[in-house]
Motif scaffolding. Sequence first.
Motif, PDB file in Angstrom:
ATOM      1  N   LEU A  79       0.829  -1.203   0.000  1.00 40.61           N
ATOM      2  CA  LEU A  79       0.000   0.000   0.000  1.00 40.61           C
ATOM      3  C   LEU A  79       0.867   1.259   0.000  1.00 40.61           C
ATOM      4  O   LEU A  79       0.613   2.197  -0.766  1.00 40.61           O
ATOM      5  CB  LEU A  79      -0.931  -0.015   1.222  1.00 40.61           C
ATOM      6  CG  LEU A  79      -2.042   1.050   1.277  1.00 40.61           C
ATOM      7  CD1 LEU A  79      -3.183   0.559   2.160  1.00 40.61           C
ATOM      8  CD2 LEU A  79      -1.544   2.391   1.782  1.00 40.61           C
ATOM      9  N   MET A  80       1.899   1.292   0.830  1.00 43.78           N
ATOM     10  CA  MET A  80       2.752   2.479   0.903  1.00 43.78           C
ATOM     11  C   MET A  80       3.493   2.721  -0.400  1.00 43.78           C
ATOM     12  O   MET A  80       3.590   3.869  -0.865  1.00 43.78           O
ATOM     13  CB  MET A  80       3.740   2.346   2.062  1.00 43.78           C
ATOM     14  CG  MET A  80       3.096   2.395   3.436  1.00 43.78           C
ATOM     15  SD  MET A  80       4.274   2.677   4.790  1.00 43.78           S
ATOM     16  CE  MET A  80       5.287   1.200   4.690  1.00 43.78           C
ATOM     17  N   VAL A  81       4.013   1.674  -1.007  1.00 46.68           N
ATOM     18  CA  VAL A  81       4.721   1.838  -2.278  1.00 46.68           C
ATOM     19  C   VAL A  81       3.767   2.342  -3.356  1.00 46.68           C
ATOM     20  O   VAL A  81       4.114   3.228  -4.156  1.00 46.68           O
ATOM     21  CB  VAL A  81       5.386   0.511  -2.696  1.00 46.68           C
ATOM     22  CG1 VAL A  81       5.878   0.590  -4.129  1.00 46.68           C
ATOM     23  CG2 VAL A  81       6.544   0.187  -1.752  1.00 46.68           C
ATOM     24  N   ARG A  82       2.564   1.802  -3.382  1.00 48.27           N
ATOM     25  CA  ARG A  82       1.573   2.261  -4.365  1.00 48.27           C
ATOM     26  C   ARG A  82       1.266   3.745  -4.175  1.00 48.27           C
ATOM     27  O   ARG A  82       1.240   4.518  -5.154  1.00 48.27           O
ATOM     28  CB  ARG A  82       0.297   1.429  -4.223  1.00 48.27           C
ATOM     29  CG  ARG A  82      -0.780   1.789  -5.263  1.00 48.27           C
ATOM     30  CD  ARG A  82      -1.976   0.876  -5.162  1.00 48.27           C
ATOM     31  NE  ARG A  82      -2.745   1.112  -3.938  1.00 48.27           N
ATOM     32  CZ  ARG A  82      -2.873   0.220  -2.961  1.00 48.27           C
ATOM     33  NH1 ARG A  82      -2.279  -0.951  -3.040  1.00 48.27           N
ATOM     34  NH2 ARG A  82      -3.595   0.512  -1.888  1.00 48.27           N
ATOM     35  N   GLU A  83       1.055   4.167  -2.933  1.00 48.99           N
ATOM     36  CA  GLU A  83       0.764   5.578  -2.663  1.00 48.99           C
ATOM     37  C   GLU A  83       1.957   6.463  -3.025  1.00 48.99           C
ATOM     38  O   GLU A  83       1.790   7.543  -3.601  1.00 48.99           O
ATOM     39  CB  GLU A  83       0.404   5.755  -1.183  1.00 48.99           C
ATOM     40  CG  GLU A  83      -0.917   5.118  -0.777  1.00 48.99           C
ATOM     41  CD  GLU A  83      -2.115   5.843  -1.349  1.00 48.99           C
ATOM     42  OE1 GLU A  83      -2.127   7.090  -1.343  1.00 48.99           O
ATOM     43  OE2 GLU A  83      -3.053   5.166  -1.815  1.00 48.99           O
ATOM     44  N   LEU A  84       3.159   6.029  -2.688  1.00 48.67           N
ATOM     45  CA  LEU A  84       4.346   6.826  -2.982  1.00 48.67           C
ATOM     46  C   LEU A  84       4.590   6.950  -4.491  1.00 48.67           C
ATOM     47  O   LEU A  84       4.997   8.001  -4.981  1.00 48.67           O
ATOM     48  CB  LEU A  84       5.572   6.225  -2.295  1.00 48.67           C
ATOM     49  CG  LEU A  84       5.675   6.478  -0.787  1.00 48.67           C
ATOM     50  CD1 LEU A  84       6.779   5.614  -0.176  1.00 48.67           C
ATOM     51  CD2 LEU A  84       5.945   7.951  -0.511  1.00 48.67           C
ATOM     52  N   ARG A  85       4.345   5.874  -5.219  1.00 47.87           N
ATOM     53  CA  ARG A  85       4.512   5.950  -6.675  1.00 47.87           C
ATOM     54  C   ARG A  85       3.523   6.925  -7.286  1.00 47.87           C
ATOM     55  O   ARG A  85       3.851   7.663  -8.227  1.00 47.87           O
ATOM     56  CB  ARG A  85       4.351   4.551  -7.288  1.00 47.87           C
ATOM     57  CG  ARG A  85       5.552   3.643  -7.069  1.00 47.87           C
ATOM     58  CD  ARG A  85       5.309   2.242  -7.584  1.00 47.87           C
ATOM     59  NE  ARG A  85       6.485   1.404  -7.435  1.00 47.87           N
ATOM     60  CZ  ARG A  85       6.498   0.089  -7.550  1.00 47.87           C
ATOM     61  NH1 ARG A  85       5.351  -0.556  -7.819  1.00 47.87           N
ATOM     62  NH2 ARG A  85       7.612  -0.599  -7.395  1.00 47.87           N
ATOM     63  N   ASP A  86       2.318   6.954  -6.746  1.00 49.13           N
ATOM     64  CA  ASP A  86       1.318   7.898  -7.235  1.00 49.13           C
ATOM     65  C   ASP A  86       1.765   9.336  -6.955  1.00 49.13           C
ATOM     66  O   ASP A  86       1.632  10.228  -7.803  1.00 49.13           O
ATOM     67  CB  ASP A  86      -0.029   7.606  -6.573  1.00 49.13           C
ATOM     68  CG  ASP A  86      -1.167   8.345  -7.239  1.00 49.13           C
ATOM     69  OD1 ASP A  86      -1.191   8.398  -8.476  1.00 49.13           O
ATOM     70  OD2 ASP A  86      -2.023   8.886  -6.522  1.00 49.13           O
ATOM     71  N   ILE A  87       2.309   9.562  -5.751  1.00 50.28           N
ATOM     72  CA  ILE A  87       2.812  10.896  -5.416  1.00 50.28           C
ATOM     73  C   ILE A  87       4.000  11.253  -6.309  1.00 50.28           C
ATOM     74  O   ILE A  87       4.105  12.380  -6.809  1.00 50.28           O
ATOM     75  CB  ILE A  87       3.214  10.949  -3.934  1.00 50.28           C
ATOM     76  CG1 ILE A  87       1.980  10.792  -3.038  1.00 50.28           C
ATOM     77  CG2 ILE A  87       3.941  12.255  -3.607  1.00 50.28           C
ATOM     78  CD1 ILE A  87       2.304  10.597  -1.567  1.00 50.28           C
ATOM     79  N   ALA A  88       4.904  10.276  -6.524  1.00 51.70           N
ATOM     80  CA  ALA A  88       6.103  10.533  -7.324  1.00 51.70           C
ATOM     81  C   ALA A  88       5.765  10.925  -8.756  1.00 51.70           C
ATOM     82  O   ALA A  88       6.479  11.713  -9.385  1.00 51.70           O
ATOM     83  CB  ALA A  88       7.009   9.301  -7.321  1.00 51.70           C
ATOM     84  N   SER A  89       4.656  10.394  -9.283  1.00 51.26           N
ATOM     85  CA  SER A  89       4.280  10.700 -10.666  1.00 51.26           C
ATOM     86  C   SER A  89       3.903  12.165 -10.853  1.00 51.26           C
ATOM     87  O   SER A  89       3.901  12.674 -11.973  1.00 51.26           O
ATOM     88  CB  SER A  89       3.114   9.807 -11.104  1.00 51.26           C
ATOM     89  OG  SER A  89       1.932  10.134 -10.371  1.00 51.26           O
ATOM     90  N   ALA A  90       3.620  12.853  -9.731  1.00 52.41           N
ATOM     91  CA  ALA A  90       3.199  14.251  -9.806  1.00 52.41           C
ATOM     92  C   ALA A  90       4.291  15.221  -9.364  1.00 52.41           C
ATOM     93  O   ALA A  90       4.059  16.419  -9.290  1.00 52.41           O
ATOM     94  CB  ALA A  90       1.952  14.466  -8.948  1.00 52.41           C
ATOM     95  N   THR A  91       5.477  14.702  -9.047  1.00 47.09           N
ATOM     96  CA  THR A  91       6.559  15.573  -8.576  1.00 47.09           C
ATOM     97  C   THR A  91       7.893  15.061  -9.076  1.00 47.09           C
ATOM     98  O   THR A  91       8.059  13.862  -9.307  1.00 47.09           O
ATOM     99  CB  THR A  91       6.587  15.638  -7.035  1.00 47.09           C
ATOM    100  OG1 THR A  91       7.690  16.437  -6.621  1.00 47.09           O
ATOM    101  CG2 THR A  91       6.745  14.266  -6.420  1.00 47.09           C
ATOM    102  N   GLY A  92       8.828  15.965  -9.255  1.00 48.77           N
ATOM    103  CA  GLY A  92      10.177  15.565  -9.642  1.00 48.77           C
ATOM    104  C   GLY A  92      11.109  15.448  -8.462  1.00 48.77           C
ATOM    105  O   GLY A  92      12.327  15.348  -8.619  1.00 48.77           O
ATOM    106  N   VAL A  93      10.555  15.442  -7.245  1.00 43.55           N
ATOM    107  CA  VAL A  93      11.377  15.485  -6.038  1.00 43.55           C
ATOM    108  C   VAL A  93      11.728  14.086  -5.532  1.00 43.55           C
ATOM    109  O   VAL A  93      12.748  13.899  -4.890  1.00 43.55           O
ATOM    110  CB  VAL A  93      10.644  16.294  -4.935  1.00 43.55           C
ATOM    111  CG1 VAL A  93      11.422  16.288  -3.635  1.00 43.55           C
ATOM    112  CG2 VAL A  93      10.427  17.729  -5.392  1.00 43.55           C
ATOM    113  N   ILE A  94      10.911  13.084  -5.815  1.00 37.99           N
ATOM    114  CA  ILE A  94      11.180  11.719  -5.348  1.00 37.99           C
ATOM    115  C   ILE A  94      12.065  11.012  -6.366  1.00 37.99           C
ATOM    116  O   ILE A  94      11.646  10.714  -7.482  1.00 37.99           O
ATOM    117  CB  ILE A  94       9.880  10.937  -5.120  1.00 37.99           C
ATOM    118  CG1 ILE A  94       9.052  11.598  -4.016  1.00 37.99           C
ATOM    119  CG2 ILE A  94      10.188   9.487  -4.757  1.00 37.99           C
ATOM    120  CD1 ILE A  94       7.741  10.905  -3.715  1.00 37.99           C
TER     121      ILE A  94
END
Length: 457
Positions: free
Chosen positions: A364-379
């Motif tokens: 679940l955490m990896v899925r959420e983080l990947r979704d966040i990463a797709s919207a930012t160049g910071v991760i």
Amino acid sequence: MTALNTAALNTAIGGPTLRQERRLVTEVPGPGSVELAARRAAALPAGLVSGNPIYAAAAGGGVLLDVDGNSFIDLGSGIAVTTVGNAADAVVARAAEQLARFTHTCFLATPYEPYLAVAETLNRITPGDHEKRTALFNTGAEAVENAVKYARAATGRPAVVVFDHSFHGRTMLAMTMTSKTQPYKHGFGPFAPEVYRAPMAYPYRWPSGPQHCAAEAMQQFAQLIDSQIGADQVACVVVEPIQGEGGFIVPAPGFLTSVAEFCRERGILLVADEVQSGIARTGTWFASEHDGLVPDLIVSAKGLAGGLPLAAVTGRAEVMDAAPTGGIGGTYSGNPVACAAALGVFEEIETHNLLERARAIGDLMVRELRDIASATGVIGEIRGRGAMVAAELVVPGGRAPNRDAAVAVGHHCRNNGVLTLSAGTHGNVLRFLPPLSISDYLLIDGFGVLRDAFATL
């Protein structure tokens, strides 16, 4: 005494169980925490710091309640200590029962059965089917130092090899073994002798690329031992199967197995420091299992006793039996109440199938983080195993460490009811260690706050 926000606390607690919700009733920090901070400034040394300015009043499930009645989603578990949940039922029941019997006799003076039961369980669940022995201690650093003592006694050799980005503790030898100077080592030298450091196979930051990482790191590791130290002088290699304070670095595939084979060929003992990664955190009892490692010695602490001080060294019988009579021990080592709590931890993990739960939380955490990463160049990278996951933050457009972003995201989360932790040699890694008792609802809510935090950067 500081007056707690009693009305808010009573509303939140609702009997013995905390309401599982994120809720802020004051600014952060609230007046109760501010008052305690003033007392702290007058009573504690300046160098003793805390990551968050709030003061805890209660915790359980997936939340932590502060003295002002604010309810925070806990994504840190006291740095991987309350893995089974804070004040978990079996931990509290067993510890309370033992507390009523006796609090201490000193195992070295008058032994007791709970110590034996913890040792027997660790002998069973640690990797490998060889004959094992376990000795109990108080802290991870103490256990690491005793693992080195066992290795030196068994091999008759002095040298210890560790890795870049490692963290092994704050006592003298463990601090020497730790890689990062600020804040752990600066001004505290001179350090212990005969400690050597090899490069860690860190795929994301390996100079020639991740495809070359394992082979090149192994070559440098072998050269250090064979050419610079002398293999016949090395007692042990100490490695974190997933580096904790270093930023949840998962070594390149094949690296750890190559290290283990190299050590076997040269009579060097392999010590796995699983202080942060062990006891169900990664979806297995120990992170070593992900790489098929069978360490000669394995160190556990943090999550072992659900918040009470307890650590262990578990290892091959012939190695553990090599220490001289009376050479290992400590007044508080293997305290009976802590041992009872550890038995409660084992019960919680096995009764509630928390190994599987750790894997589900990680997904679940990896899925959420990947979704966040797709919207930012910071991760720059998302990594980890099970419920031990991290995001390394970088300056957009490259891989330069972005500590400022990690600090800003952490502050935003805290001010909106979510507690996170940072890590990494450069302080640019957000690490997530939620208790395995947390609900999916709270996780999704917490990562929604995290998503907002990245949007504000």
